[in-house]
Motif scaffolding. Structure first.
Motif, short mmCIF file in Angstrom:
data_model
loop_
_atom_site.label_atom_id
_atom_site.label_comp_id
_atom_site.label_asym_id
_atom_site.label_seq_id
_atom_site.Cartn_x
_atom_site.Cartn_y
_atom_site.Cartn_z
N ALA A 20 0.83 -1.20 0.00
CA ALA A 20 0.00 0.00 0.00
C ALA A 20 0.87 1.25 0.00
O ALA A 20 1.88 1.33 0.72
CB ALA A 20 -0.92 -0.01 1.22
N TYR A 24 -4.51 1.45 4.30
CA TYR A 24 -5.78 1.10 4.95
C TYR A 24 -5.45 0.77 6.41
O TYR A 24 -4.65 -0.13 6.67
CB TYR A 24 -6.37 -0.09 4.19
N SER A 117 -1.21 -12.40 3.98
CA SER A 117 -2.68 -12.48 3.94
C SER A 117 -3.23 -11.96 2.61
O SER A 117 -4.20 -12.50 2.09
CB SER A 117 -3.32 -11.74 5.13
N SER A 154 -9.38 -10.76 3.88
CA SER A 154 -8.37 -9.79 4.35
C SER A 154 -8.53 -8.55 3.49
O SER A 154 -8.50 -8.64 2.25
CB SER A 154 -6.98 -10.40 4.17
N SER A 156 -6.72 -5.99 2.57
CA SER A 156 -5.72 -5.66 1.56
C SER A 156 -5.74 -6.66 0.41
O SER A 156 -5.28 -6.34 -0.70
CB SER A 156 -4.33 -5.59 2.20
N ARG A 159 -7.15 -5.82 -3.14
CA ARG A 159 -6.38 -5.07 -4.14
C ARG A 159 -5.48 -5.98 -4.98
O ARG A 159 -5.01 -5.58 -6.03
CB ARG A 159 -5.54 -3.98 -3.45
N HIS A 216 -6.07 -2.88 13.56
CA HIS A 216 -7.26 -2.22 12.99
C HIS A 216 -8.26 -1.90 14.10
O HIS A 216 -8.84 -0.82 14.14
CB HIS A 216 -7.94 -3.13 11.97
O1 PMV Z 1 -5.51 -6.53 5.07
P1 PMV Z 1 -4.99 -6.48 6.47
O2 PMV Z 1 -6.10 -6.65 7.46
O3 PMV Z 1 -3.84 -7.45 6.66
O4 PMV Z 1 -4.41 -5.01 6.74
C1 PMV Z 1 -3.37 -4.46 6.00
C2 PMV Z 1 -2.91 -3.18 6.59
C3 PMV Z 1 -1.68 -2.56 5.97
O5 PMV Z 1 -0.88 -3.51 5.31
C4 PMV Z 1 -0.86 -1.93 7.09
C5 PMV Z 1 -2.05 -1.43 5.01
C6 PMV Z 1 -2.62 -1.83 3.68
O6 PMV Z 1 -3.40 -1.04 3.15
O7 PMV Z 1 -2.25 -2.87 3.13
#
Ligand code: PMV
Length: 349
Positions: A20, A24, A117, A154, A156, A159, A216
């Motif tokens: 990212a 997020y 993830s 998850s 991210s 994307r 989060h």
């Molecule tokens: O998708 P998660 O819940 O693993 O959260 C990802 C959070 C960050 O990697 C820090 C930011 C992002 O947007 O990927």
């Protein structure tokens, strides 16, 4: 029960990780983001997942899964997968109609401290949607639906189904954007970003003391949360404008501010915590000094962990090689994973 004459089958997807640029951090409801984010899809760091399926004897109340990660049973991963499958049974009723054998492997070294993830949940979501298509004889795979399903595993991961650049979350930048799924985004983006490098400096391979899921959740009571969400909206507009103009300096300034803000939010949580290591800061200083002295466009960003992603255009690769050599001294086992922007998942079977 689905009424089909089912012959057992198998699908397999390789899906990449992503990094990212605007982060997020904070969510609500059913895995909905508190702010929009934008990421580069990577190419070398990926997960390959195969899912073999056959019709279950009886309708299962909980998903029936045999799971192996890199040839070994991993009860904690399996539990996560079963929980995920059960949670999407409304979107994909077949999760209770079939028995699954799932096998997964990462291209990057196991326990390298790289979060998987995004790649693993997107690979799994793509497999499940392919099975859905096989059974219902749909034509093309609905990649937006894959993003939606990946998001439920998850955030991210939503994307990772597109490359090279993806946006997730409602943002003024695009009328097509949504909190429910990511979209590919390349509108007038300067071609310099098509061949960006991302060297991942493994500062520490240790498992994080505080998971992203817990991180989060801590945003809910973070006193800076609302300002942060506004800032992220602003950064989305600014970074897209910088990327359209090919303005590397502006791009780098936003990316680095985003990384440090993410970690500042962790330090301002209740309870506060730190995921950067002393070598994270030391390496960042070396990188910034190098940039200043040599006028090379090389920038850093961070995940929710101590490791550093070093971002630069391919045209700077020869100059950055010397910096990389020096930065190995700050990495555990001198490990740097060489990655670059990629074009998204590949169906293998
Ligand atoms: O998708 P998660 O819940 O693993 O959260 C990802 C959070 C960050 O990697 C820090 C930011 C992002 O947007 O990927």
């Amino acid at each position: 029960m689905i009424d089909f004459n089912l012959t057992p089958g198998k699908v397999e997807w390789q899906s990449p990780s992503n990094i990212a640029l605007v982060k997020y951090w904070g969510k609500h409801g059913r895995q909905l983001p508190s702010n929009p984010s934008i990421s580069f899809t990577l190419s070398q760091a990926h997960t390959t997942t195969s899912v073999a399926y056959k019709k279950a004897e009886n309708k299962n109340s909980s998903a029936q899964v045999d799971f192996k990660f890199e040839g070994e049973e991993k009860p904690d991963f399996k539990e996560k997968i079963v929980r995920y499958l059960n949670s999407i049974s409304e979107e994909l009723p077949l999760v209770h109609e079939l028995d699954f054998v799932i096998e997964s492997q990462n291209s990057f070294p196991h326990s390298s401290g790289i979060a998987s993830s995004a790649s693993s949940m997107s690979a799994l979501a793509l497999c499940l949607l392919s099975i859905h298509n096989n059974l219902y004889d749909n034509k093309a795979l609905d990649i937006q639906k894959a993003s939606h399903l990946a998001r439920l595993g998850s955030g991210s991961a939503s994307r990772s189904v597109y490359g090279p650049l993806a946006i997730w979350g409602d943002t003024d930048v695009s009328t097509l954007s949504s909190n429910k799924y990511a979209i590919p985004y390349m509108d007038s983006i300067d071609s310099v970003f098509n061949s960006f490098y991302d060297d991942i400096l493994i500062i520490s391979k240790n498992e994080k003391a505080v998971s992203s899921r817990a991180g989060h959740a801590l945003m809910e009571n973070n006193p800076y949360a609302l300002n942060r969400f506004e800032q992220a909206h602003r950064h989305m507009g600014e970074i897209v404008a910088a990327m359209q103009a090919g303005d590397l300096e502006k791009f780098g300034a936003i990316v680095e501010k985003e990384a440090l803000t993410l970690h500042a939010l962790m330090m301002a949580s209740e309870p506060p915590y730190m995921l950067m290591e002393p070598n994270t800061i030391a390496a960042i200083r070396v990188l910034q000094e190098f940039r200043k002295e040599k006028s090379v466009p090389v920038y850093f960003t961070l995940d929710a962990g101590p490791n550093i992603h070093m971002l630069y255009p391919s045209s700077a690769a020869a100059q950055v090689a010397a910096l990389k050599e020096e930065l190995k001294n700050y990495c555990q086992d001198r490990l740097i994973i060489n990655d670059k922007v990629g074009s998204g998942p590949i169906q293998m079977i």
